[in-house]
Write a protein that holds these residues in place. Structure first.
Motif: not given
Length: 378
Positions: A1-3, A70, A73-74, A76-77, A80, A193
Motif C-alpha cells: 500500500m502507498s507509504g 486496493e 492501487k498498490s 500504481y503506488a 509511481n 516497496k
C-alpha cells in the motif's frame, strides 16, 4: 500500500520443477522449496492488498489482484505509474478466464480462436469487452474493454493458478525505467516497496507481449511484442491478414486501451540516441558528437552494421561497446538488460544502432523509439 515500507525478500524457484499437464488448470510441482515459495507469494496475494514481483517469459511482472481496487492501487503506488495507463490481466487457464473475468453470458469472440490455439499460453494479449463488474475499474482505467493474456512461464502460471487470482501485472520496474528481465532489476527499482520477488532467472523473450484488438474492423495491433505481426497474419490470414498497426505513441489527453502508448517509457538515466539506417555508424556518430559536445563517457550498443569505434581516435569518448546480437530474438532478449547494464556504469550517453522493423524488429524499434532522447535517421 502507498507509504508502506517492506523488507523485500527474493524467493528462488526452479522452473523445471513446475509442470502443467495438458489441459490441466493446476501445476505439478516437484521441488519443495519452489512449492513453498510459490505458496508464500500466493498467500500474500490472497490475504493482503500487497503486490509481488514474478517472472514471465516476456519481462518480470508486478502482480496484484485484478478484482480488488486496493491491490491495483498498490501496483500504481509501487511503480509511481499514472493511473490512466491501463493494465494487462494475466490468467493461468481458459477456465480461470471464464470463471473470474467473463460475464455470465459472455464468450471469447471467434476472431481470437486461432490465435489462442497457437499462442496461448504465450506473449499475446487480447482485448475483450468488460461484462463482469468484478474487474477493477483501476485495471481498465475506466474503459469498456480489458486486456488479458495467459503467460507461458511456469512460475507465472503456477502463481496465478495456486492463488486462483487473475493478476493485473505491468512490468515490475519503476515507471519510465527499462523493463526488468532479471529479479535483480526488480530489486533495484522496487526494493522496500514490495514484500516478495520470485526469482526465476532471466526472461526468454525480453520485450512485453503483443497486444491485439479484434473488437474493431479491421482488427488492430496496438502494441508489437513477443508475437510478431507476420506471425499473427500467417496464423489466421482470413481474419488477421489485413490487421492495422496502431500508432506508437498517444497524446497526453488521449485514452489508450493498452499499456506502453503514453508517457515516457523504457528509458535509462542516461540519454539514449537511436541511429536508424546510418550505415556503419561512424560518420553519423562523429557528426552527432561534434554538433552536441556531450561530456563524460559514452556507451554504444551495436547490432549488425555498426563498425567497432575503438580503432577510430575520433571516437575515444566511447568507452563501452556492447553487441546486442544479430538475430531478432537475441536482440529482443538482450535489449532492456543491456540498457540497464551500461547505464549502471555511469555513462553520460547511450548510442544504439537501430534495426529493420520486421519480425522482432518491430517490437524492438517500438521500445527504442520511446526510450530515445533523439532519433538520427539517414
Amino acid at each position: 500500500m502507498s507509504g508502506t515500507r517492506f523488507k523485500t525478500e527474493i524467493l528462488p524457484v526452479k522452473l523445471d520443477s513446475i509442470v502443467f499437464p495438458k489441459e490441466a488448470s493446476t501445476p505439478i510441482i516437484n521441488d519443495e522449496m519452489t512449492r513453498k515459495n510459490l505458496e508464500i507469494a500466493a498467500k500474500e496475494l490472497q490475504s493482503t492488498n500487497n503486490v509481488v514481483g514474478f517472472p514471465t517469459e516476456t519481462v518480470y511482472g508486478l502482480g496484484g489482484s485484478a478484482l480488488k481496487d486496493e491491490s491495483v492501487k498498490s501496483i500504481y503506488a509501487a511503480k509511481n505509474r499514472p493511473a490512466d495507463n491501463p493494465l494487462i490481466i494475466h490468467v493461468s487457464s481458459l477456465d480461470q478466464l471464464k470463471r473470474k473475468l467473463l460475464g455470465p453470458n459472455q464468450s471469447v469472440p471467434e476472431i481470437y480462436e486461432k490465435l489462442i490455439s497457437k499462442y496461448w499460453p504465450g506473449p499475446l494479449t487480447l482485448l475483450l469487452p468488460v461484462e463482469n463488474e468484478a474487474i477493477s475499474k483501476y485495471v481498465t482505467a475506466g474503459q469498456s474493454t480489458f486486456a488479458v493474456r495467459m503467460p507461458s512461464h511456469p512460475v507465472a502460471r503456477a502463481l496465478i493458478a495456486i492463488s486462483d487470482i487473475p493478476l493485473a501485472a505491468p512490468s515490475a520496474n519503476a515507471s519510465t525505467r527499462p523493463s526488468p528481465t532479471l529479479a535483480s532489476h526488480v530489486y533495484h527499482d522496487l526494493q522496500g516497496k514490495i514484500p516478495y520477488i520470485l526469482d526465476g532467472g532471466s526472461c526468454d523473450v525480453g520485450v512485453e507481449s503483443t497486444v491485439v484488438d479484434g473488437l474493431v474492423s479491421p482488427p488492430m495491433l496496438l502494441r508489437p511484442g513477443g508475437v510478431s505481426l507476420e506471425e499473427i497474419q500467417t496464423c489466421d490470414p482470413q481474419n488477421w491478414g489485413r490487421v492495422k498497426v496502431g500508432k506508437k505513441t498517444a497524446g497526453d489527453s488521449e485514452q489508450v486501451k493498452t499499456p506502453g502508448m503514453k508517457y515516457k517509457h523504457y528509458s535509462p538515466s542516461a540519454n539514449v540516441v537511436l541511429f536508424n539506417g546510418c550505415g556503419n555508424g561512424l560518420d553519423a556518430i562523429k557528426h552527432y558528437l561534434q554538433e552536441h559536445h556531450p561530456s563524460g563517457p559514452i556507451a554504444l550498443l551495436r547490432l549488425k552494421h555498426f563498425a567497432d569505434p575503438s580503432q577510430d581516435p575520433g571516437l575515444a569518448q566511447i568507452t563501452v561497446t556492447k553487441n546486442l546480437g544479430t538475430k531478432g530474438a537475441d536482440i529482443s532478449r538482450n535489449l532492456f538488460a543491456m540498457l540497464r547494464e551500461v547505464d549502471e556504469l555511469g555513462v553520460s550517453l547511450i548510442l544504439v544502432e537501430g534495426i529493420e522493423e520486421t519480425q522482432e524488429g518491430l517490437a524492438v524499434m517500438n521500445r527504442l523509439s520511446k526510450a530515445a532522447f533523439v532519433t538520427i535517421s539517414n
